[in-house]
Design a protein around this motif. Structure first.
Motif, PDB file in Angstrom:
ATOM      1  N   THR A 141       0.807  -1.224   0.000  1.00 18.48           N
ATOM      2  CA  THR A 141       0.000   0.000   0.000  1.00 18.48           C
ATOM      3  C   THR A 141       0.835   1.265   0.000  1.00 18.48           C
ATOM      4  OG1 THR A 141      -0.076   0.113   2.428  1.00 18.48           O
ATOM      5  CG2 THR A 141      -1.754  -1.231   1.335  1.00 18.48           C
ATOM      6  N   GLN A 142       2.041   1.193   0.571  1.00 13.85           N
ATOM      7  CA  GLN A 142       2.881   2.377   0.803  1.00 13.85           C
ATOM      8  C   GLN A 142       2.108   3.480   1.510  1.00 13.85           C
ATOM      9  OE1 GLN A 142       5.396   3.709  -2.378  1.00 13.85           O
ATOM     10  NE2 GLN A 142       6.254   1.678  -2.722  1.00 13.85           N
ATOM     11  N   ASP A 143       1.159   3.033   2.326  1.00 14.85           N
ATOM     12  CA  ASP A 143       0.349   3.943   3.142  1.00 14.85           C
ATOM     13  C   ASP A 143       0.721   3.679   4.602  1.00 14.85           C
ATOM     14  OD1 ASP A 143      -1.720   5.034   4.780  1.00 14.85           O
ATOM     15  OD2 ASP A 143      -3.098   5.023   3.081  1.00 14.85           O
ATOM     16  N   THR A 144       1.391   4.625   5.240  1.00 13.42           N
ATOM     17  CA  THR A 144       1.904   4.378   6.590  1.00 13.42           C
ATOM     18  C   THR A 144       0.786   4.175   7.611  1.00 13.42           C
ATOM     19  OG1 THR A 144       2.054   6.767   6.999  1.00 13.42           O
ATOM     20  CG2 THR A 144       4.021   5.668   6.143  1.00 13.42           C
ATOM     21  N   TRP A 145      -0.329   4.907   7.473  1.00 15.45           N
ATOM     22  CA  TRP A 145      -1.413   4.755   8.447  1.00 15.45           C
ATOM     23  C   TRP A 145      -2.074   3.384   8.334  1.00 15.45           C
ATOM     24  CZ3 TRP A 145      -2.900   6.140  12.889  1.00 15.45           C
ATOM     25  CH2 TRP A 145      -4.214   5.911  13.332  1.00 15.45           C
ATOM     26  N   GLN A 146      -2.342   2.942   7.113  1.00 14.79           N
ATOM     27  CA  GLN A 146      -2.924   1.618   6.927  1.00 14.79           C
ATOM     28  C   GLN A 146      -1.959   0.526   7.398  1.00 14.79           C
ATOM     29  OE1 GLN A 146      -6.075   1.056   6.015  1.00 14.79           O
ATOM     30  NE2 GLN A 146      -6.318   3.303   5.923  1.00 14.79           N
ATOM     31  N   THR A 147      -0.681   0.735   7.161  1.00 14.39           N
ATOM     32  CA  THR A 147       0.312  -0.229   7.636  1.00 14.39           C
ATOM     33  C   THR A 147       0.327  -0.281   9.158  1.00 14.39           C
ATOM     34  OG1 THR A 147       1.697   0.184   5.696  1.00 14.39           O
ATOM     35  CG2 THR A 147       2.757  -0.840   7.607  1.00 14.39           C
ATOM     36  N   PHE A 148       0.241   0.887   9.799  1.00 17.08           N
ATOM     37  CA  PHE A 148       0.202   0.911  11.263  1.00 17.08           C
ATOM     38  C   PHE A 148      -1.017   0.162  11.788  1.00 17.08           C
ATOM     39  CE2 PHE A 148      -1.617   2.986  15.024  1.00 17.08           C
ATOM     40  CZ  PHE A 148      -0.656   2.632  15.961  1.00 17.08           C
ATOM     41  N   LEU A 149      -2.174   0.359  11.166  1.00 13.45           N
ATOM     42  CA  LEU A 149      -3.383  -0.337  11.617  1.00 13.45           C
ATOM     43  C   LEU A 149      -3.237  -1.850  11.472  1.00 13.45           C
ATOM     44  CD1 LEU A 149      -6.219   1.982  10.220  1.00 13.45           C
ATOM     45  CD2 LEU A 149      -5.334   1.830  12.552  1.00 13.45           C
ATOM     46  N   VAL A 150      -2.636  -2.279  10.370  1.00 15.22           N
ATOM     47  CA  VAL A 150      -2.383  -3.721  10.192  1.00 15.22           C
ATOM     48  C   VAL A 150      -1.455  -4.224  11.300  1.00 15.22           C
ATOM     49  CG1 VAL A 150      -1.276  -5.449   8.715  1.00 15.22           C
ATOM     50  CG2 VAL A 150      -2.791  -3.741   7.705  1.00 15.22           C
ATOM     51  N   GLY A 151      -0.375  -3.471  11.556  1.00 13.82           N
ATOM     52  CA  GLY A 151       0.562  -3.887  12.594  1.00 13.82           C
ATOM     53  C   GLY A 151      -0.068  -3.896  13.981  1.00 13.82           C
ATOM     54  N   LEU A 152      -0.880  -2.877  14.273  1.00 12.30           N
ATOM     55  CA  LEU A 152      -1.546  -2.800  15.570  1.00 12.30           C
ATOM     56  C   LEU A 152      -2.490  -3.971  15.768  1.00 12.30           C
ATOM     57  CD1 LEU A 152      -2.138  -1.177  18.169  1.00 12.30           C
ATOM     58  CD2 LEU A 152      -3.915   0.041  16.879  1.00 12.30           C
ATOM     59  N   SER A 153      -3.306  -4.245  14.765  1.00 14.02           N
ATOM     60  CA  SER A 153      -4.263  -5.355  14.894  1.00 14.02           C
ATOM     61  C   SER A 153      -3.546  -6.696  14.988  1.00 14.02           C
ATOM     62  CB  SER A 153      -5.231  -5.348  13.709  1.00 14.02           C
ATOM     63  OG  SER A 153      -4.526  -5.513  12.484  1.00 14.02           O
ATOM     64  N   ALA A 154      -2.489  -6.867  14.202  1.00 14.82           N
ATOM     65  CA  ALA A 154      -1.747  -8.129  14.255  1.00 14.82           C
ATOM     66  C   ALA A 154      -1.077  -8.321  15.609  1.00 14.82           C
ATOM     67  CB  ALA A 154      -0.702  -8.162  13.141  1.00 14.82           C
ATOM     68  N   SER A 155      -0.523  -7.250  16.166  1.00 13.57           N
ATOM     69  CA  SER A 155       0.183  -7.330  17.450  1.00 13.57           C
ATOM     70  C   SER A 155      -0.776  -7.610  18.600  1.00 13.57           C
ATOM     71  CB  SER A 155       0.942  -6.029  17.713  1.00 13.57           C
ATOM     72  OG  SER A 155       1.863  -5.760  16.687  1.00 13.57           O
ATOM     73  N   VAL A 156      -1.865  -6.837  18.651  1.00 10.81           N
ATOM     74  CA  VAL A 156      -2.834  -7.022  19.734  1.00 10.81           C
ATOM     75  C   VAL A 156      -3.509  -8.389  19.613  1.00 10.81           C
ATOM     76  CG1 VAL A 156      -4.988  -6.171  20.738  1.00 10.81           C
ATOM     77  CG2 VAL A 156      -3.221  -4.555  20.026  1.00 10.81           C
ATOM     78  N   GLY A 157      -3.888  -8.761  18.407  1.00  9.93           N
ATOM     79  CA  GLY A 157      -4.520 -10.068  18.220  1.00  9.93           C
ATOM     80  C   GLY A 157      -3.596 -11.208  18.594  1.00  9.93           C
ATOM     81  N   ALA A 158      -2.336 -11.115  18.185  1.00  4.21           N
ATOM     82  CA  ALA A 158      -1.371 -12.159  18.539  1.00  4.21           C
ATOM     83  C   ALA A 158      -1.137 -12.194  20.042  1.00  4.21           C
ATOM     84  CB  ALA A 158      -0.052 -11.921  17.799  1.00  4.21           C
ATOM     85  N   GLY A 159      -1.081 -11.010  20.686  1.00  3.92           N
ATOM     86  CA  GLY A 159      -0.877 -10.964  22.134  1.00  3.92           C
ATOM     87  C   GLY A 159      -2.006 -11.625  22.892  1.00  3.92           C
ATOM     88  N   ILE A 160      -3.235 -11.332  22.508  1.00  3.29           N
ATOM     89  CA  ILE A 160      -4.388 -11.951  23.169  1.00  3.29           C
ATOM     90  C   ILE A 160      -4.369 -13.466  22.961  1.00  3.29           C
ATOM     91  CG2 ILE A 160      -6.906 -12.113  23.161  1.00  3.29           C
ATOM     92  CD1 ILE A 160      -6.950  -9.126  22.416  1.00  3.29           C
ATOM     93  N   SER A 161      -4.125 -13.884  21.729  1.00  4.73           N
ATOM     94  CA  SER A 161      -4.113 -15.316  21.425  1.00  4.73           C
ATOM     95  C   SER A 161      -3.015 -16.050  22.180  1.00  4.73           C
ATOM     96  CB  SER A 161      -3.919 -15.513  19.916  1.00  4.73           C
ATOM     97  OG  SER A 161      -3.801 -16.884  19.601  1.00  4.73           O
ATOM     98  N   MET A 162      -1.796 -15.508  22.152  1.00  6.67           N
ATOM     99  CA  MET A 162      -0.674 -16.157  22.835  1.00  6.67           C
ATOM    100  C   MET A 162      -0.876 -16.167  24.342  1.00  6.67           C
ATOM    101  SD  MET A 162       1.792 -17.321  20.837  1.00  6.67           S
ATOM    102  CE  MET A 162       3.328 -17.175  21.770  1.00  6.67           C
ATOM    103  N   GLY A 163      -1.409 -15.064  24.891  1.00 12.14           N
ATOM    104  CA  GLY A 163      -1.629 -14.991  26.333  1.00 12.14           C
ATOM    105  C   GLY A 163      -2.628 -16.027  26.810  1.00 12.14           C
ATOM    106  N   PHE A 164      -3.759 -16.120  26.119  1.00 13.74           N
ATOM    107  CA  PHE A 164      -4.763 -17.106  26.508  1.00 13.74           C
ATOM    108  C   PHE A 164      -4.252 -18.529  26.321  1.00 13.74           C
ATOM    109  CE2 PHE A 164      -7.980 -13.738  26.421  1.00 13.74           C
ATOM    110  CZ  PHE A 164      -8.750 -14.116  27.517  1.00 13.74           C
ATOM    111  N   LEU A 203       4.438  -4.440  18.150  1.00 14.22           N
ATOM    112  CA  LEU A 203       4.314  -2.982  18.119  1.00 14.22           C
ATOM    113  C   LEU A 203       5.641  -2.286  17.847  1.00 14.22           C
ATOM    114  CD1 LEU A 203       1.857  -2.211  21.053  1.00 14.22           C
ATOM    115  CD2 LEU A 203       1.420  -2.006  18.594  1.00 14.22           C
ATOM    116  N   GLY A 204       6.741  -2.958  18.205  1.00 15.99           N
ATOM    117  CA  GLY A 204       8.049  -2.331  18.029  1.00 15.99           C
ATOM    118  C   GLY A 204       8.283  -1.864  16.613  1.00 15.99           C
ATOM    119  N   HIS A 205       7.951  -2.697  15.622  1.00 13.58           N
ATOM    120  CA  HIS A 205       8.163  -2.287  14.233  1.00 13.58           C
ATOM    121  C   HIS A 205       6.874  -1.822  13.564  1.00 13.58           C
ATOM    122  CE1 HIS A 205       8.042  -6.742  14.624  1.00 13.58           C
ATOM    123  NE2 HIS A 205       7.126  -6.657  13.695  1.00 13.58           N
TER     124      HIS A 205
END
Length: 327
Positions: free
Chosen positions: A207-230, A262-264
């Motif tokens: 996309t070369q769209d930084t905001w859309q990339t951030f949203l993808v990264g945020l959702s992937a990070s939070v979703g992975a965190g919840i899944s791994m934690g549970f 979230l780091g990257h």
């Protein structure tokens, strides 16, 4: 709530009668004995020798309570007023550290030293407020006894905690820390750092769209965190494996998974695509080497093996994400 914070509704220490001071001392000794036994119970499975030390200290507190009750019976009869620490303004309180499992040796020993110091100060102040000679002497003797409890713990430690036992307990404590905190946290950091590389950089180059990339990264990070934690918390209750509290392990794993992703992802809050991508790649570099260091430091994984597993694997995942996003 505000009344508790401000101490409203509590008695001042100066307003207590001699009978109430004795009653407060009796209840305090009872509470301290219970706390020491709770420490002993919490340490018994993994640190049986340290548990014996706290059992001995609980017996000392029982002895103090007995002589205080006898003094109260002699001066005021059998009916002891109900007055506890929380009823007196400015009186020290015991934080419920003994309810937290697993108990750490250093924390428990430091808390015990603080308890004895607080009890010593109480008996000194109580003795000043007492006019009866025998009561004043008893309170002074108890102050001296509380002051020497630190040396009592040291004597018991020398008797029960030999150098070999101390070394064994230190090794056990380190092993428990690794099983409960480091392993789940490391697994989460690896998953969050490596598994999110492909979707984040694929979205970035597609996309070369930084905001859309951030949203993808945020959702992937939070979703992975919840899944791994549970998953970490649910798959092992720690009773048989000895890996400790599932709640602590789940939180450690989930939080580190989220942070790893979230780091990257955070650099893509920068609007310039190539600046954000460059910073994100630099962050990935440090993330992967941090994982290598943790593996070597705590898991005793050889440097070369850890590097091949983490850095090379992470670079491959990063490259896959860039290629997929660019296609």
């Amino acid at each position: 709530m505000f009344s508790r914070v401000l101490g409203l509704g509590r008695r001042s220490f100066d307003s207590l009668s001699e009978q109430e001071i004795l009653a407060l001392a009796i209840s305090s000794e009872e509470d301290d004995a219970r706390i020491y036994r709770s420490y002993a119970d919490g340490l018994a499975d993994q640190y049986p020798d340290s548990a014996k030390v706290f059992e001995e200290m609980a017996e000392e507190e029982d002895g103090h309570r007995t002589v205080l009750i006898e003094m109260h019976r002699k001066r005021f009869g059998d009916r002891i007023p109900l007055i506890r620490r929380e009823h007196v303004r400015g009186y020290y309180e015991r934080k419920p550290d003994w309810l937290v499992r697993p108990l750490g040796l250093d924390k428990v020993r430091a808390m015990a030293e603080q308890m004895e110091e607080q009890a010593y100060r109480f008996y000194i102040e109580a003795a000043k407020r007492t006019s009866d000679a025998s009561t004043r002497k008893l309170l002074g003797d108890l102050a001296a006894a509380e002051k020497t409890h630190e040396s009592l713990a040291a004597r018991l430690g020398h008797k029960l905690l030999t150098d070999d036992v101390r070394a064994e307990e230190a090794a056990t404590e380190r092993r428990q820390f690794i099983l409960t905190m480091v392993q789940p946290g490391l697994a989460g950091l690896m998953d969050g750092s490596v598994s999110t590389l492909a979707p984040i950089f694929a979205a970035a180059f597609a996309t070369q769209d930084t905001w859309q990339t951030f949203l993808v990264g945020l959702s992937a990070s939070v979703g992975a965190g919840i899944s791994m934690g549970f998953t970490e918390a649910a798959h092992d209750d720690g009773r048989i494996s000895g890996r400790g509290s599932p709640l602590i392990r789940g939180l450690a794993c989930g939080i580190m998974t989220t942070l790893g992703g979230l780091g990257h992802a955070l650099p893509y809050l920068i609007t310039d695509f190539w600046t954000a991508t460059t910073i994100a790649i630099i962050v990935v570099f440090f993330e992967l080497w941090a994982i290598v260091f943790i593996q070597h430091r705590f898991m005793e994984t050889p440097w070369m093996r850890a590097t091949l597993q983490v850095v090379l694997g992470g670079a491959l995942v990063l490259g896959a994400g860039v290629l997929i996003g660019s296609s």
